[in-house]
Design a protein around this motif. Structure first.
Motif, PDB file in Angstrom:
ATOM      1  N   ARG A   4       0.812  -1.204   0.000  1.00 26.97           N
ATOM      2  CA  ARG A   4       0.000   0.000   0.000  1.00 26.97           C
ATOM      3  C   ARG A   4       0.856   1.270   0.000  1.00 26.97           C
ATOM      4  NH1 ARG A   4      -4.028  -0.262   4.712  1.00 26.97           N
ATOM      5  NH2 ARG A   4      -5.277  -1.533   3.304  1.00 26.97           N
ATOM      6  N   ILE A   5       0.389   2.239  -0.766  1.00 29.95           N
ATOM      7  CA  ILE A   5       1.076   3.542  -0.761  1.00 29.95           C
ATOM      8  C   ILE A   5       0.072   4.646  -0.443  1.00 29.95           C
ATOM      9  CG2 ILE A   5       0.776   3.801  -3.287  1.00 29.95           C
ATOM     10  CD1 ILE A   5       3.411   5.475  -3.184  1.00 29.95           C
ATOM     11  N   ILE A   6       0.534   5.611   0.322  1.00 25.84           N
ATOM     12  CA  ILE A   6      -0.280   6.793   0.604  1.00 25.84           C
ATOM     13  C   ILE A   6       0.349   7.980  -0.109  1.00 25.84           C
ATOM     14  CG2 ILE A   6      -0.961   8.443   2.381  1.00 25.84           C
ATOM     15  CD1 ILE A   6      -2.395   6.122   3.166  1.00 25.84           C
ATOM     16  N   TYR A  49      -3.820   3.055   8.205  1.00 26.46           N
ATOM     17  CA  TYR A  49      -3.577   2.383   6.922  1.00 26.46           C
ATOM     18  C   TYR A  49      -2.246   1.646   6.836  1.00 26.46           C
ATOM     19  CZ  TYR A  49      -7.621   5.144   5.716  1.00 26.46           C
ATOM     20  OH  TYR A  49      -8.871   5.680   5.701  1.00 26.46           O
ATOM     21  N   PRO A  51       0.822   2.134   5.681  1.00 24.85           N
ATOM     22  CA  PRO A  51       1.319   1.999   4.309  1.00 24.85           C
ATOM     23  C   PRO A  51       2.787   1.563   4.278  1.00 24.85           C
ATOM     24  CG  PRO A  51       1.355   4.291   4.954  1.00 24.85           C
ATOM     25  CD  PRO A  51       0.732   3.546   6.101  1.00 24.85           C
ATOM     26  N   ILE A  54       5.106   5.969   1.053  1.00 33.07           N
ATOM     27  CA  ILE A  54       4.405   7.242   1.254  1.00 33.07           C
ATOM     28  C   ILE A  54       5.108   8.362   0.501  1.00 33.07           C
ATOM     29  CG2 ILE A  54       5.699   7.740   3.385  1.00 33.07           C
ATOM     30  CD1 ILE A  54       2.994   9.070   4.379  1.00 33.07           C
ATOM     31  N   THR A 128      -3.272   2.083  -3.906  1.00 36.64           N
ATOM     32  CA  THR A 128      -2.909   3.490  -3.769  1.00 36.64           C
ATOM     33  C   THR A 128      -4.016   4.284  -3.091  1.00 36.64           C
ATOM     34  OG1 THR A 128      -1.659   3.262  -5.804  1.00 36.64           O
ATOM     35  CG2 THR A 128      -2.115   5.500  -5.052  1.00 36.64           C
TER      36      THR A 128
END
Length: 889
Positions: A4-6, A49, A51, A54, A128
């Motif tokens: 996951r990326i923020i 989240y 992540p 980021i 994302t």
DNA sequence: AACGTCACG
DNA sequence: ACGTACGTGACGTTG
């Protein structure tokens, strides 16, 4: 889906924070509310989240392509108030300290950077999440990408997926752009179609699918008035859509590694929070650090304080092949450091802390373990452990892996090799750091003052880090083909350096003192003369005051300037020496003061009272090229070039009357290395026939027969040879020889014409450096040179010289390191009393027992000359003497 | 802590 | 046209 990326719209979020929170300032009046809100938001996002990656995007002040196309873009928008503007740089500093990636580029808005990154992440199959306060971003939503819009209270986020967007707005994310094209946007001053509001726009897009389709079929619009409005505003609608479209192809370099979420720099973060007076965040941080420490389960540390338990520990360790350890010692000097505790870890994540403060008996109980070469040891800065053990009569064997040295080979230009920093860099996790444990400056305490529970926890963390690091570093070394250099050169060298430190160099204290007195007399006399000529008293040591005297009061011509004022260095002074008698006095004064402060007082300060010797530290992880360095004191820069300074070497003497000093130095090692790597036939020939290299070079550069080379030509050629090794430039050579750049260039051209192989080498070194990003030495030691790709001429030129010089200087360092290991090993194997005590880059000093002179001479010469086989011979010159001074005649 | 200076290879 | 030789460490001054 993958990790996951923020992605955060920095401007949008800081804006929301600013307007959403009451004004908040520090005592000094700096506004901090927006930053405060932002950090809280960040923490919340991390928590909710978690992540893996980021990034935060920012707008730039510079106009964007939208402004270029449309003068009125965002016209009428109020300027950012200063109270918010001043918080932007603080926020950026904070993000840097938190090791959070950020993006900003002239000509593009944060939205466009986000759009580009979103696309990139989709290709990488990341989940994302875009966090923003601006609904424009909804157009980016997709299967991979969710948009999180801040709600009023800042703390909560509204999550948009393509489905929820359709549900709420009745259009797809892509159609959101069409919507805006029709409706316009007053805040951005995007016109749209006048008279078309949200309802109408949605109706139209639902009917046609897009603005383009709608234009093609305007006849299908039932409402006549609406149809006319649209038909007369077609261009404006298309244009508005373009303005509203977020770009996804901004030219930025992206790499997942750069976006990785890393642990913040705790110390700097705390410092920043203190500066911003974020008391609640400080509390939170301290608490979490506490709980981190508590997380090291007490059950994972076994406290050993009884003799029987030591025996049990020994039994367990004897069965293992590998251990990770850290010793805690107290005491200033290498020779008298008491070991008060030891952490040791085996294969499981479980450590033993042996408390020697309580235990009856010392580290010697564990002698068999430390001297067993079949039990491999891993630590960080093992030289310290070797020295402490040696003081306790233990000779460490099986020193297999030093994590600081492994990192040095991977990144020789790092500024710090502290265990906690490396642990964070390579594993992204935090651990305690020694400075925060002991404090700094005058508040620093010793390990003796640290509670053993705390110390054992710290030791546990060190062992744990060292163990985790070893796995990663081993793989990295393997990948870069550095294992041989690591295991066969750098690791064995640790012991050699430790022994050199432990042995030390005997000095004649009395002689130093009397030299000091002599110098003092001369200094005082010179001071008086200088004051008289200046007409006033001033601090001659102050370049500022000296500059005022010379260039204001005495009106001498200023020749060079420094950043801070007039330059008064030796070159300037020499140029002025004929203009005023005070100049030569100042030159002389400087010379004496240098000798007195650095080499008399400086050396006296570090004489060990117990041994009457100087025990310099030899550092293995300092230089970018692979050389070792010497500190406290630096024994690698004891004067020799001028006779007065050279006298200092008279105080460096053998331990006692049974010994002499043997000084062995490589002749022209760097030029021989150059001959080897460049394979230049002329250079090789010169060394194979053992010619005077400067004379040969002079003959070639000045086109005269060897026997007609003048001494002036020879010394010029010597400068050329130096220049070649340094990565020559016409300017540098001209400066050095006091000739014009044009003449210097002529010398260089002649040189390269005669030594064509050297020319080719230089070109290839730079080319390879640019292609690979690094250069290597004979033993594959590597140095990265990011400067090579700089667009700044100066920086790039520096990179090019580095690319030329590092393989030469570094290979010479490789050679002498091998020689040191072999000499040390041979002396040890033959149980000789002679000892290697110093290395000065191309020179070894061996304190030689009088009964062993011939044997030692033979060993040293052979091991140095045969350390590494080159395609030219290596030549060593040796001199024996009763003092270091005497070995140089 | 940064700068200027100067000692060495 | 740019303005520097490569690699270090210690000292004293200054801000």
């Amino acid at each position: 889906m993958g990790e996951r990326i923020i992605i955060i719209d920095g401007n949008s979020l800081i804006n929301r924070a600013f307007y959403g929170l009451p004004p908040l300032t520090t005592k000094e009046g700096t506004y901090t509310n927006a930053v405060y809100g932002f950090v809280n938001m960040l923490y919340k996002i991390y928590e909710d989240y978690q992540p893996e990656y980021i990034s935060v995007a920012f707008d730039r002040k510079a106009p964007t392509f939208r402004h270029m196309e449309y003068d009125a873009y965002k016209a009428g928008r109020k300027r950012m108030p200063d109270e918010l503007g001043q918080q932007l740089p603080i926020l950026k500093e904070l993000l840097d300290v938190m090791h959070i990636h950020r993006m900003e580029i002239d000509g593009f808005e944060a939205d466009d950077l986000i759009g580009t990154l979103v696309k990139y992440c989709e290709e990488k199959n990341l989940e994302t999440l875009v966090v923003t306060g601006d609904r424009d971003a909804l157009q980016l939503a997709s299967d991979h990408t969710k948009i999180l819009i801040t709600k009023k209270g800042m703390t909560d986020l509204e999550i948009y997926t393509p489905e929820s967007i359709i549900e709420r707005y009745e259009v797809t994310p892509q159609q959101f752009i069409d919507l805006k094209g029709l409706m316009g946007d007053s805040s951005d001053n995007i016109p749209g179609v006048p008279g078309v509001g949200e309802k109408t726009a949605i109706k139209l897009i639902k009917q046609f699918g897009s603005i383009e389709e709608m234009i093609r079929h305007t006849e299908e619009i039932q409402n006549q008035k609406l149809r006319e409005k649209i038909e007369s505003n077609i261009e404006q609608a298309i244009f508005s859509k373009r303005l509203a479209t977020i770009k996804t192809d901004v030219p930025i370099d992206l790499s997942l590694t750069a976006l990785q979420r890393e642990a913040p720099n705790q110390e700097k973060l705390l410092e920043l929070f203190r500066r911003l007076e974020f008391h609640s965040l400080i509390q939170k941080m301290i608490k979490s650090e506490d709980s981190q420490e508590k997380a090291i389960d007490r059950a994972k540390i076994h406290m050993i304080e009884k003799y029987e338990d030591v025996q049990k520990l020994i039994n367990v360790v004897m069965l293992s092949k590998h251990l990770y350890f850290r010793l805690f010692g107290v005491g200033e000097n290498v020779r008298d450091r008491e070991i008060i505790g030891m952490s040791i870890m085996l294969e499981e994540d479980f450590s033993y802390y042996v408390d020697f403060k309580v235990l009856k008996g010392s580290i010697e109980l564990l002698k068999d373990i430390f001297e067993d070469e079949n039990i491999l040891k891993t630590g960080h800065n093992i030289k310290n452990e070797i020295l402490m053990l040696r003081k306790h009569g233990i000779s460490l064997a099986g020193a297999d892996f030093d994590t600081s040295i492994a990192v040095y080979l991977l990144e020789p230009t790092r500024t710090s090799y502290e265990i906690d920093e490396i642990y964070t860099a390579y594993l992204g996790k935090n651990m305690s750091n020694e400075e925060s444990l002991l404090g700094k400056g005058k508040n620093r305490v010793t390990f003796m003052q640290i509670d053993r529970d705390l110390l054992s926890k710290y030791g546990h963390q060190v062992c744990h880090a060292v163990k985790d690091l070893k796995k990663i570093l081993e793989a990295e070394l393997e990948k870069l083909e550095l294992k041989k250099l690591f295991h066969e050169v750098e690791m064995p060298l640790i012991k050699v350096l430790a022994d050199m430190e432990y042995e030390g160099f005997r000095v004649d204290h009395q002689m130093l003192s009397s030299l000091g007195k002599e110098l003092n007399g001369k200094i005082e006399q010179l001071m008086a003369e200088i004051y008289a000529m200046a007409g006033e008293q001033f601090n001659i040591n102050s370049t500022k005051q000296l500059g005022d005297i010379l260039f204001e009061r005495l009106k001498l011509p200023a020749i060079k300037k420094t950043k801070t004022g007039y330059s008064t260095n030796i070159e300037v002074l020499e140029k002025l020496s004929k203009k005023h008698p005070i100049i030569n006095k100042i030159i002389e004064y400087r010379h004496y003061v240098k000798l007195k402060s650095t080499y008399i007082d400086g050396l006296i300060d570090v004489i060990n009272k117990g041994t009457n010797k100087i025990h310099s530290s030899f550092n293995q992880t300092v230089t970018a090229t692979g050389r070792i360095s010497s500190t406290e004191p630096n024994l690698q820069n004891i004067p020799i070039r001028l006779e007065l300074g050279r006298e200092i070497r008279k105080v460096f003497i053998p331990t006692d009357e049974n010994y002499l000093l043997l000084d062995a130095d490589y002749s022209q090692i760097e030029l021989r290395v150059l001959a080897h790597i460049s394979k230049d036939p002329e250079l090789i020939e010169a060394f194979e026939t053992d010619q005077d290299i400067h004379t040969i070079t002079a003959s070639k550069v000045f086109n005269v027969p060897v026997d007609q080379v003048t001494s002036y030509q020879r010394s010029s050629a010597k400068a050329v040879n130096f220049g070649i090794v340094y990565g020559i430039s016409d300017f540098g050579l001209a400066e050095n020889l006091g000739i014009t750049k044009k003449e210097a260039q002529k010398y260089i051209d002649e040189y390269f014409d005669k030594y064509k192989g050297v020319k080719t080498y230089m070109e290839q070194a730079v080319e390879n450096g640019k292609k690979n990003g690094y250069v290597t030495t004979i033993l594959n030691r590597r140095r990265y040179i990011p400067e090579l790709t700089s667009s700044n001429f100066n920086i790039r030129s520096f990179g090019e010289r580095t690319a030329m010089n590092t393989p030469i200087q570094g290979s010479a360092a490789d050679i002498i390191k091998v020689a040191m290991i072999r000499v040390h090993e041979e002396l040890d194997k033959r149980k000789l009393q002679s000892r290697l005590i110093l290395q000065v880059h191309d020179e070894l000093i061996v304190e030689t027992h009088k009964d062993e002179i011939d044997e030692v001479k033979q060993i040293v010469k052979r091991e140095m000359e045969e350390a590494i086989q080159l395609n030219v011979p290596l030549k060593v010159e040796m001199h024996l003497g009763k003092s270091w001074y005497d070995t140089k005649k």
